[in-house]
Scaffold this active site. Structure first.
Site, short mmCIF file in Angstrom:
data_model
loop_
_atom_site.label_atom_id
_atom_site.label_comp_id
_atom_site.label_asym_id
_atom_site.label_seq_id
_atom_site.Cartn_x
_atom_site.Cartn_y
_atom_site.Cartn_z
N ILE A 475 0.84 -1.21 0.00
CA ILE A 475 0.00 0.00 0.00
C ILE A 475 0.87 1.25 0.00
O ILE A 475 0.43 2.34 0.34
CB ILE A 475 -1.02 -0.02 1.16
CG1 ILE A 475 -0.34 -0.03 2.53
CG2 ILE A 475 -1.91 -1.24 1.02
CD1 ILE A 475 -1.33 0.14 3.70
N GLY A 476 2.14 1.05 -0.38
CA GLY A 476 3.05 2.18 -0.47
C GLY A 476 4.17 2.09 0.56
O GLY A 476 5.04 2.95 0.64
N GLY A 478 6.42 -0.46 1.01
CA GLY A 478 7.68 -1.10 0.62
C GLY A 478 7.65 -2.62 0.73
O GLY A 478 8.70 -3.24 0.90
N SER A 516 -1.30 -2.39 10.61
CA SER A 516 0.16 -2.57 10.75
C SER A 516 0.53 -4.04 10.79
O SER A 516 1.44 -4.44 11.50
CB SER A 516 0.67 -1.87 12.02
OG SER A 516 0.23 -0.55 12.08
N THR A 519 3.92 -6.42 7.40
CA THR A 519 5.30 -6.90 7.59
C THR A 519 5.36 -8.09 8.55
O THR A 519 5.97 -9.11 8.21
CB THR A 519 6.23 -5.76 8.06
OG1 THR A 519 6.14 -4.70 7.11
CG2 THR A 519 7.67 -6.22 8.18
N LYS A 702 7.73 -6.47 14.42
CA LYS A 702 6.36 -6.00 14.60
C LYS A 702 6.02 -4.99 13.50
O LYS A 702 6.91 -4.56 12.77
CB LYS A 702 6.20 -5.29 15.95
CG LYS A 702 6.67 -6.06 17.17
CD LYS A 702 6.60 -5.18 18.42
CE LYS A 702 7.16 -5.90 19.64
NZ LYS A 702 7.13 -5.03 20.84
N GLY A 703 4.76 -4.58 13.43
CA GLY A 703 4.33 -3.65 12.39
C GLY A 703 4.63 -2.21 12.75
O GLY A 703 4.66 -1.82 13.92
N GLY A 705 3.24 0.44 10.47
CA GLY A 705 2.41 1.30 9.63
C GLY A 705 1.70 2.40 10.40
O GLY A 705 1.70 3.56 10.00
N GLU A 706 1.09 2.04 11.49
CA GLU A 706 0.30 3.01 12.24
C GLU A 706 1.03 3.70 13.39
O GLU A 706 0.75 4.86 13.70
CB GLU A 706 -0.99 2.34 12.73
CG GLU A 706 -1.99 2.25 11.61
CD GLU A 706 -2.89 1.03 11.68
OE1 GLU A 706 -2.35 -0.08 11.81
OE2 GLU A 706 -4.11 1.17 11.59
MO1 MOS Z 1 -5.12 1.01 8.43
S1 MOS Z 1 -6.47 2.21 9.25
O1 MOS Z 1 -5.26 -0.37 9.29
O2 MOS Z 1 -5.06 1.03 6.82
#
Ligand code: MOS
Length: 749
Positions: A475-476, A478, A516, A519, A702-703, A705-706
């Site tokens: 989703i951008g 990587g 998140s 990964t 761990k993730g 993203g968020e």
């Molecule tokens: Mo996120 S809000 O889990 O894309």
């Protein structure tokens, strides 16, 4: 705890399982010798050049023979009865190939789909949509959450406009308040935020016989596939969903959209492929938003800062949909024996909310961390010290089960050192002059353990070429880069030598890219497949080189004997011995019982407030995170930059504005809805604790993203407090709000 906003309930299941069990770890196969390691380095994206040169195919870029363009006609009204829809004039327009009626009965928000057309050009589709005659009977609407709570307000849903959707308690609140030296109550507000992805939503639907293929700008190909199958009453095995590159999702692209089903229905009717691209306005109105919150926290503490009681009430508004559960940070992150939470959703006639990068945690953290800073000032304590005194190594909301790993104290140490925490004003507002500087910080907790049984394949061809394949989606963030990196490192190759195939439901299953979890789900599955491939190649090489399997090293494109490096095979020579293409199936393991899996972080912000104009500038942000092992330092830093910039943007600028009289959004564009641009971006210093979580998965990761989105607005608000001595309890901190806060301070109220 269940992350129900994004449909992830993995942690809950494992918590249930964890109770009363022996804690155990997870096997983490060793990485190669340091010389041969790529994991953890600053590798550039394997597709970076493709993306920046505009050659990466986004869904929006795709075209097909005989492609038609779909257009959805949407309600201009927040509340109305659709009396009649007349499609005849639209249907007769040259170039129009299909029309659909979509709505009978009531529309409940501006932008709700009413009818749709497909035509040979975008222009014809727009023109045709304009020729659809809809007769509406206007109904009373309510778009303000405050008004919606009033008894006399028009009802959005039959059941009423206010609904309690979450309750939690532990201990005895009254006892806690009775024992406290200080009791305070404060209310914090956050505005509705629009995702505003760079690429608006796009879907293309194409039928061949009874088989449907959909290209979608989505974070979740498998749930779009299953949702389409249900919506169209066809088997999921006849639906294929493909996602190429996407320009952002942030949660708004986590599920099946109306317009995707509409594209499929129009395509079936017209017998030709149909593409629907949402406009910027549609993106603002109808594909989700972050719910607003009004959170009141009453808290009690001892003089030394020990938290005794926290009572949180949240009124959150997600339009016709539900608001965000925002209590998780308050329940979990600090030790506090007596806690009560009550959360209510308020319905209004506006588009439904959707998950937005760390749903609920962002708003809940803004309130909790602001409250802690106000409490620290009341107690005369260093705000960071207050947090240290209440830190815990066990999950508080779930009766003391230990975290698999927790690097929050290290985030405090390293973050404070990097920002120069000692420079802060000892007392909020102590700064001199009309431009006042301040420092603030906030803590973060999130999920991001990943999903057990995620799949990935590594395929080796006899010519030595290698593919890594998984039905995940980038989703951008990587994803392609770390899949290539892990495969390459395990096989002794360079990432560029590995072809990555993702984003197609014909590939092995992987979860949606949200929460998140990508990964920590996909990377262990890839590692598992690559280790199996490496083992097979080692077996072959051992025979050829006349050494034991254990002695074979895969590195620098070769397989060689550790103690006799002159005995070697090139990678293609070894692959040829496989004789045919060989597929190695990888799977992410389980989450061992006995632990709670969370990520942690702390942001430190420095701001300058112009007390004449009310303008806030964020100068510097140190973002310290503990997310287990860092797989790629460069893409990890990118995540932090993105999260911080989004947080700066919502702290200072972003707010959906509605006209209460018309019920319409007045800033459904990027001119009036302000988003941070390059001039607003502070110096950003990412700090990674980079410790291997010994339990979470086979890479100990761990993730991320968020997490970098969660504490940033709170850290900025606390820095503003430190600068001017009055806490901005509402975001965005627009100049007019800051000026009125300063006036309140002057008036001594
Ligand atoms: Mo996120 S809000 O889990 O894309």
């Amino acid at each position: 705890m269940k992350n129900d906003s994004i449909g992830v309930d993995v942690n809950m299941a494992y918590l249930e399982e964890a109770r009363g069990k022996e804690p155990r770890g997870q096997e983490i196969p060793a990485l190669p010798e340091e010389d041969f390691q790529i994991i953890g380095s600053l590798k550039p994206r394997v597709d970076g050049r493709l993306i920046v040169t505009g050659k990466a195919p986004y869904t929006r870029d795709l075209s097909f023979d005989k492609l038609l363009y779909g257009r959805v006609l949407r309600s201009p009204y927040a509340a109305a009865e659709v009396v009649t829809i007349d499609l005849s004039e639209a249907q007769n327009l040259p170039g129009v190939k299909a029309v659909l009626k979509l709505k009978e009965g009531q529309v409940k928000y501006e932008g709700e789909p009413v009818a749709a057309v497909a035509a040979a050009s975008q222009k014809a589709a727009e023109q045709a949509a304009g020729l659809i005659k809809v007769e509406y009977k206007r109904l009373p609407h309510v778009v303000s959450p405050e008004k919606a709570r009033e008894e006399s307000a028009p009802r959005v849903h039959e059941s009423g406009n206010v609904e309690k959707f979450n309750e939690y308690s532990r201990g005895d609140l009254d006892k806690g308040f009775a024992e406290a030296d200080v009791v305070m109550e404060r209310t914090y507000k956050t505005a509705v935020e629009i995702h505003h992805t760079a690429e608006t939503h796009v879907s293309i639907a194409k039928w061949e016989e009874d088989r449907l293929t959909v290209w979608d700008s989505t974070q979740a190909i498998f749930s779009v596939r299953d949702g389409l199958a249900r919506a169209l009453s066809i088997p999921a095995s006849k639906v294929r969903v493909i996602k190429t590159y996407m320009g952002g999702g942030f949660g708004s692209k986590l599920g099946l959209n109306d317009h995707t089903v509409i594209a499929a229905r129009l395509a079936r009717k017209a017998g030709r492929p149909v593409k629907i691209v949402l406009s910027r306005k549609e993106n603002a109105l109808c594909v989700g938003n972050r719910p607003s919150t009004v959170i009141t926290i009453k808290g009690g503490a001892r003089k030394d800062g020990t938290l005794l009681a926290l009572h949180m009430k949240n009124y959150t508004c997600g339009g016709v949909g539900r608001g965000d559960r925002s209590s998780e940070p308050l329940i979990d992150i600090y030790r506090c024996p007596h806690v009560k939470v009550e959360e209510y959703t308020v319905y209004t006639h506006t588009g439904a909310s959707r998950p937005t990068r760390a749903p609920g945690h962002v708003q809940g953290t803004f309130a909790l961390e602001g409250f802690l800073d106000e409490l620290a000032a009341e107690l005369g304590l260093d705000p960071l010290e207050l947090r240290r005194r209440n830190s815990t190594s066990a999950n508080q909301g779930d009766t003391g089960i230990p975290y698999s790993s927790k690097g929050l104290l290290k985030c405090y140490d390293q973050g404070a050192a990097k920002i120069g925490w000692a420079r802060r004003n000892r007392k909020p507002g102590d700064g001199q002059g009309s431009k006042k500087r301040g420092l603030g910080m906030a803590s973060q907790i999130w999920w991001g353990a990943g999903v057990p049984r995620t799949l990935a394949d590594v395929k080796i061809h006899p010519d030595g070429s290698v593919e890594v394949i998984s039905g995940t989606q980038d989703i951008g963030t990587g994803t392609r880069t770390y899949m290539a990196t892990i495969t390459a490192e395990t096989l002794g190759l360079e990432p560029e030598a590995v072809t990555v195939k993702i984003g197609d439901t014909v590939y092995p299953w992987a979860p949606s890219s949200g929460g998140s979890q990508t990964t920590p789900s996909v990377s262990p599955a890839v590692r598992d497949a690559a280790l199996k491939a490496a083992a097979a190649l080692k077996r072959l090489a051992a025979r050829k080189l006349e050494v034991s399997e254990e002695e074979v090293v895969l590195a620098r494109g070769k397989l060689f004997a550790r103690n006799y490096p002159e005995r070697s095979l090139t990678f293609p020579e070894a692959a040829r011995e496989l004789r045919r293409e060989a597929v190695f199936h990888g799977e992410r393991g389980d989450l061992p019982a006995g632990f709670v899996y969370n990520s942690f972080g702390a942001h430190f912000a420095e701001v300058e407030v112009d007390t004449d104009t009310g303008e806030v500038r964020v100068l510097k942000v140190v973002a310290a995170h503990e997310v287990g092992r860092i797989i790629n330092k460069l893409t990890a830093e990118s995540q932090v930059h993105g999260g911080v910039i989004q947080g700066v943007s919502t702290a200072l600028f972003e707010e959906r504005l509605l006209d209460e009289n018309t019920g319409q959004m007045v800033n459904a564009n990027l001119q009036d809805y302000k988003i941070a641009t390059s001039m607003d971006v502070p110096e950003i210093i990412p700090v990674f604790i980079d410790m291997v979580d010994p339990r979470i998965n086979s890479l100990g990761t761990k993730g991320l993203g968020e997490p970098p989105r969660i504490p940033i607005s709170a850290a900025i608000a606390n820095a503003v407090y430190n600068a001017i001595g009055v806490h901005p309890r509402e975001i965005p901190m627009t100049p007019d709000r800051v000026l009125s806060m300063l006036r309140r301070k002057e008036a001594g109220s």
